[in-house]
Design a protein around this motif. Structure first.
Motif, PDB file in Angstrom:
ATOM      1  N   TYR A  17       0.813  -1.220   0.000  1.00  0.00           N
ATOM      2  CA  TYR A  17       0.000   0.000   0.000  1.00  0.00           C
ATOM      3  C   TYR A  17       0.845   1.268   0.000  1.00  0.00           C
ATOM      4  CZ  TYR A  17      -3.887  -3.048   1.293  1.00  0.00           C
ATOM      5  OH  TYR A  17      -4.835  -4.020   1.319  1.00  0.00           O
ATOM      6  N   PHE A  30       1.461   6.018  -2.244  1.00  0.00           N
ATOM      7  CA  PHE A  30       0.391   5.070  -1.935  1.00  0.00           C
ATOM      8  C   PHE A  30      -0.180   4.478  -3.215  1.00  0.00           C
ATOM      9  CE2 PHE A  30       0.373   8.145   1.518  1.00  0.00           C
ATOM     10  CZ  PHE A  30       0.231   7.353   2.643  1.00  0.00           C
ATOM     11  N   LEU A  32      -3.578   2.482  -3.742  1.00  0.00           N
ATOM     12  CA  LEU A  32      -4.753   2.077  -2.978  1.00  0.00           C
ATOM     13  C   LEU A  32      -5.703   1.177  -3.763  1.00  0.00           C
ATOM     14  CD1 LEU A  32      -5.461   5.490  -1.231  1.00  0.00           C
ATOM     15  CD2 LEU A  32      -3.946   3.629  -0.527  1.00  0.00           C
ATOM     16  N   LEU A  35      -7.601  -1.441  -1.776  1.00  0.00           N
ATOM     17  CA  LEU A  35      -8.445  -1.031  -0.654  1.00  0.00           C
ATOM     18  C   LEU A  35      -9.903  -0.952  -1.099  1.00  0.00           C
ATOM     19  CD1 LEU A  35      -6.570   1.888   1.157  1.00  0.00           C
ATOM     20  CD2 LEU A  35      -6.640  -0.514   1.774  1.00  0.00           C
ATOM     21  N   PHE A  41      -8.179   2.460   4.753  1.00  0.00           N
ATOM     22  CA  PHE A  41      -7.063   3.398   4.786  1.00  0.00           C
ATOM     23  C   PHE A  41      -6.845   3.936   6.202  1.00  0.00           C
ATOM     24  CE2 PHE A  41      -5.303   7.690   4.192  1.00  0.00           C
ATOM     25  CZ  PHE A  41      -4.244   7.437   3.335  1.00  0.00           C
TER      26      PHE A  41
END
Length: 95
Positions: A17, A30, A32, A35, A41
């Motif tokens: 991440y 990052f 993401l 996610l 997060f």
């Protein structure tokens, strides 16, 4: 990234991440994509990096669209054709 002075090759973290690059100014990069939402997060404590005095680079920022950012510069890349891209740059200020 080159202007900020990291010694490492900067590339997408992809399987992690966050990748941190030390230099004249630290870069917190990052990715993401994996996610589900901003709760993931926040549960990882990543928002603390926004106040560490470095530059946060966020791929897939829509995953954390509900996380308040004081200010941000968004750079959007779009494919126009196989060899052609469009780049949009906009500044976001929140109070």
């Amino acid at each position: 990234a080159e202007g900020l002075g990291p010694n490492d090759l900067v590339q997408s973290p992809t399987y992690v991440y966050l990748q941190i690059y030390e230099g004249r100014i630290p870069i917190y990069h990052f990715d993401l994509y994996r996610l589900s939402n901003e709760n993931d997060f926040l549960s990882l404590g990543f928002e603390e990096f926004f106040s560490k005095g470095g530059v946060s680079v966020i791929e897939w920022p829509e995953r954390i669209s509900e996380v308040p950012l004081k200010e941000a510069i968004c750079i959007d890349f779009s494919f126009i054709a196989e060899e052609k891209r469009s780049i949009g740059i906009r500044r976001i200020n929140h109070r």
